[in-house]
Design an enzyme around this catalytic site. Structure first.
Site, PDB file in Angstrom:
ATOM      1  N   ASP A 480      40.447  47.686  31.872  1.00  0.00           N
ATOM      2  CA  ASP A 480      38.983  47.666  31.832  1.00  0.00           C
ATOM      3  C   ASP A 480      38.457  48.569  30.707  1.00  0.00           C
ATOM      4  OD1 ASP A 480      36.410  47.079  32.655  1.00  0.00           O
ATOM      5  OD2 ASP A 480      36.671  47.787  34.710  1.00  0.00           O
ATOM      6  N   ASP A 550      31.206  40.168  35.142  1.00  0.00           N
ATOM      7  CA  ASP A 550      30.983  40.856  36.416  1.00  0.00           C
ATOM      8  C   ASP A 550      30.051  40.054  37.305  1.00  0.00           C
ATOM      9  OD1 ASP A 550      32.646  42.988  36.239  1.00  0.00           O
ATOM     10  OD2 ASP A 550      31.140  44.422  35.561  1.00  0.00           O
TER      11      ASP A 550
HETATM   12  C1  DGJ Z   1      34.012  46.740  35.720  1.00  0.00           C
HETATM   13  C2  DGJ Z   1      34.813  45.518  36.021  1.00  0.00           C
HETATM   14  O1  DGJ Z   1      34.317  44.416  35.338  1.00  0.00           O
HETATM   15  C3  DGJ Z   1      34.839  45.287  37.515  1.00  0.00           C
HETATM   16  O2  DGJ Z   1      35.507  44.107  37.811  1.00  0.00           O
HETATM   17  C4  DGJ Z   1      35.500  46.473  38.168  1.00  0.00           C
HETATM   18  O3  DGJ Z   1      36.835  46.543  37.774  1.00  0.00           O
HETATM   19  C5  DGJ Z   1      34.765  47.738  37.788  1.00  0.00           C
HETATM   20  N1  DGJ Z   1      34.595  47.873  36.375  1.00  0.00           N
HETATM   21  C6  DGJ Z   1      35.485  48.950  38.325  1.00  0.00           C
HETATM   22  O4  DGJ Z   1      34.916  50.116  37.891  1.00  0.00           O
END
Ligand code: DGJ
Length: 730
Positions: A480, A550
């Site tokens: 991430d 997201d």
């Molecule tokens: C952003 C990601 O896109 C989410 O899926 C998740 O992993 C969060 N970060 C966790 O902090």
């Protein structure tokens, strides 16, 4: 050899199955002659570059020929300061303070295969006959600067990749590169539209299309990442180009940082399209004997509209940009605990979700953010990559093995490029983050960015991550990255190299990814940046899939996945069924429609599976079984977009197997309509001459009928409805 050099005319003809690209050297200048539908390799190419004498406002660099002006010649790598007033492809500042260079043809090389790009992600060949390369060497005698333009033609994909390498001769005075784009092409007219992908966090890659006009149209990122906002891709299309027909010229940059793509219409109605590293806040010192390699631009031509262009990108990126063990393997169905628990979990909760997943046929459990340091929220611990024994008292290995015992693989979340000010790592190394002395360190989500240009930072990350990867049975890593760059500076670089930091960061990131992915070839890596903030070809070279967004709302995902598919293969898109009301937009949709949308990607669930009641469990079991049956087709089949969510209330797409014997079509109707018209769904890509049985129907239908007459659609009730048609040749 699909690249021919016509010596008498100083002309290069590059050919693929359905595309020609022609370059001519005119008085030493590399001139762009043609890019488009394949042409026969004629012996006589004269007259293709029309030249007329213009007014004195288009100056003439060649004394004896006033039909030549760099301001009007269509060029391959335009220079600055010697009479072309349009956007240059490169610009340098010499030690004497001047910015003028004049590149002239010096030599060329044609060969089979495609060389690697030093330190950068790029498309590749597995055998030398898959692509052929032309290298044009241009030189500026005064400064000692040489530019090697590289063109590799992938015959089957109708793609030509372009990049430039700037080299400075031994003994030459150092210079500063102010701009070094990857590709520039002058189209001969302005009857075009510019198509690109725009958006924001949770609404990435919406398709945007507008006519080019006098002046410029530009898209770019200044965020230090390719970004949610604009993607490093643009296409030039004719106004009548649609999904199925018409010229489409795609430009996609294999890079994950700041980029620029633009279309400039000049005073004589030519359209210059260029793409590359963003010159904004960029400067790179080049010493004698050194070279600078630009990222690769992948140019795809299709006469079969945007659909044809996308399928060419999909095939090339799926098979010759993505790499590694998982490239050609079926991707596992996963359950991720992020939206199920956020930071609030313990080992028992995780085991319970994994057990529920196992009962439903799910194959991989992914433990998301919150397992390390003392991270009970997003205010701390990034950089402290050791397990939180409060949450997981028996450690990661124990948890991973328990998950494995239930029959699921184990995956883990990291955000390696980040550092929390509240972390042991930051307390030990406060200068390891990007920062500028004497200035505030602006935080986002309470975090700063590690300076990936530093070798010591990369060594630390390699040790920390590889230690965990080897300490327990990890099959999958989610990588991430949750903020963009501010105060871009490095404590490890001198003052006169601070404008190199953003690009050196990317080179450092690629270096680390290369090492980790080579050392752990069996781990499936998925990249992520707050969803799709770095969904780009650069990341796909190291990690064959990306968390698309997201936003997990099924209806929002129609646009996001449809737009993403303009360039990126479905096998690269993570797509999960999540809870309702949806956590991002509050919308309530059925489990069925959430499943049908998520199936057009790497399928998974991101909710608390332990809370399903029996009826829901049965639906999920059926979805999981259906995806297992369909995923070969979905992940590797040809995608045909049938109805655009950007144009109305309906969305549809379908996948067709390479042998055209199998297909599956998904149809979505967003809002319910009173007393609606009768509708049919016309399919694409089928074999017109064979008959297909549609699952659930008692008759077979000819391919041509399904494509030209279509499937009559039933009247549907309620908002957010979907239909799936599975077809098999009789
Ligand atoms: C952003 C990601 O896109 C989410 O899926 C998740 O992993 C969060 N970060 C966790 O902090």
């Amino acid at each position: 050899m699909p690249i021919t050099y016509h010596e008498s005319q100083n002309l290069f003809h590059l050919r693929s199955n359905d595309m020609s690209y022609v370059i001519q050297i005119v008085r030493g200048y590399p001139v762009h002659v043609y890019w488009g539908k394949r042409l026969r390799d004629d012996a006589n190419w004269n007259g293709m570059v029309q030249r007329v004498q213009r007014a004195s406002f288009s100056p003439n660099p060649v004394e004896d020929d006033h039909t030549i002006s760099l301001d009007t010649l269509p060029q391959e790598y335009p220079q600055y300061g010697t009479s072309d007033f349009r956007e240059p492809a490169y610009q340098v500042r010499l030690a004497d303070g001047t910015r003028i260079t004049e590149l002239q043809y010096e030599s060329h090389r044609i060969f089979s295969g495609k060389p690697k790009l030093q330190g950068l992600p790029a498309t590749y060949t597995e055998t030398d006959d898959e692509a052929h390369t032309l290298e044009l060497t241009l030189a500026d005698a005064y400064s000692g600067l040489t530019v090697v333009l590289s063109y590799s033609v992938f015959e089957a994909a109708n793609a030509v990749t372009r990049s430039a390498r700037l080299e400075l001769a031994e003994g030459a005075a150092p210079l500063t590169i102010l701009r070094a784009l990857s590709a520039s092409i002058d189209f001969h007219d302005r009857d075009y539209e510019f198509v690109y992908l725009a958006g924001a966090w949770t609404r990435e890659r919406h398709i945007t299309r507008r006519p080019v006009a006098a002046g410029g149209t530009r898209i770019e990122s200044r965020r230090g990442a390719s970004s949610h906002n604009l993607n490093p891709f643009a296409a030039l299309v004719r106004p009548n180009t649609d999904e199925d027909q018409g010229d489409a010229f795609g430009f996609s940059l294999v890079y994950s940082g700041n980029f620029l793509a633009q279309a400039e219409v000049d005073q004589f109605d030519m359209t210059r399209v260029s793409i590359g590293l963003n010159p904004f806040d960029f400067a790179w010192k080049l010493g004698a004997g050194e070279s600078f390699q630009t990222p690769e631009a992948v140019l795809v031509y299709s006469s079969e509209g945007l659909g044809g262009m996308s399928r060419a990108y999909h095939r090339l990126y799926r098979t010759r940009l993505c790499r590694g063990t998982h490239r050609d393997q079926a991707r596992p169905i996963l359950v991720n605990n992020w939206e199920a628990t956020y930071f609030d979990f313990n080992a028992d909760k995780i085991e319970a979700i994994a057990q529920a997943g196992a009962d439903l046929g799910i194959e991989l459990f992914v433990l998301d953010d919150g397992w390390f340091g003392k991270r009970d929220d997003d205010r701390s611990s990034l950089g402290d990559w050791f397990v939180d024994r409060k949450k997981l008292p028996n450690g990661l290995r124990d948890l991973a093995e328990r998950v494995n015992q239930k029959g699921l693989q184990f995956g883990l979340w990291f955000e390696p490029e980040m550092i929390s000010p509240d972390s042991d790592l930051y307390r030990a190394h406060p200068d390891w983050c990007l920062h500028v002395p004497g200035r505030r360190r602006t935080e986002a989500r309470q975090q700063l960015i590690l300076d990936m240009s530093r070798q010591d930072v990369r060594d630390y990350l390699y040790e920390a991550l590889s230690g965990i990867f080897s300490s327990c049975p990890i099959s999958y890593v989610k990588w991430d990255m949750n903020r963009n760059m501010s105060e871009i500076g490095s404590a490890a670089l001198p003052e006169d190299r601070q404008s190199e930091v953003a690009h050196r960061y990317m080179l450092g990131l690629y270096d680390l990814l290369e090492k980790l992915t080579s050392a752990f070839p069996n781990i499936l890596f998925e990249s992520c940046s707050g969803g799709g903030g770095r969904f780009d070809p650069g990341m796909l070279h190291y990690m064959p899939q990306t968390w698309t967004s997201d936003d997990t709302d099924a209806i929002e995902r129609l646009k996001i996945q449809y737009g993403t598919s303009l360039v990126y293969p479905v096998s690269s898109m993570g797509a999960h069924v999540s809870d309702v009301p949806n956590h991002q937009v509050g919308r309530i949709t059925s489990l069925a429609v959430r499943g049908d949308v998520a199936m057009s990607g790497n399928f998974g669930y991101e909710l608390d599976l332990t809370r399903f009641h029996e009826e829901e469990k049965e639906i999920v079991k059926r979805q999981v079984a259906a995806y297992k049956e369909l995923r070969g087709l979905i992940q590797t089949g040809d995608l045909y977009r049938l109805k655009s969510p950007f144009e109305g209330n309906e969305t549809a797409w379908m996948f067709v197997s390479e042998d055209r014997k199998e297909a599956v079509a998904f149809y979505f109707r967003t809002l319910a309509e009173p007393n609606p018209p009768l509708r049919r769904l016309k399919l694409r890509g089928l074999d017109p001459a064979i008959s297909y049985r549609i699952e659930g129907a008692d008759a077979a239908f000819a391919g041509d009928r399904l494509m030209h007459f279509g499937i009559p659609l039933p009247q549907m009730q309620g908002d957010f409805a979907s239909l799936v048609f599975k077809l098999r040749a009789e």
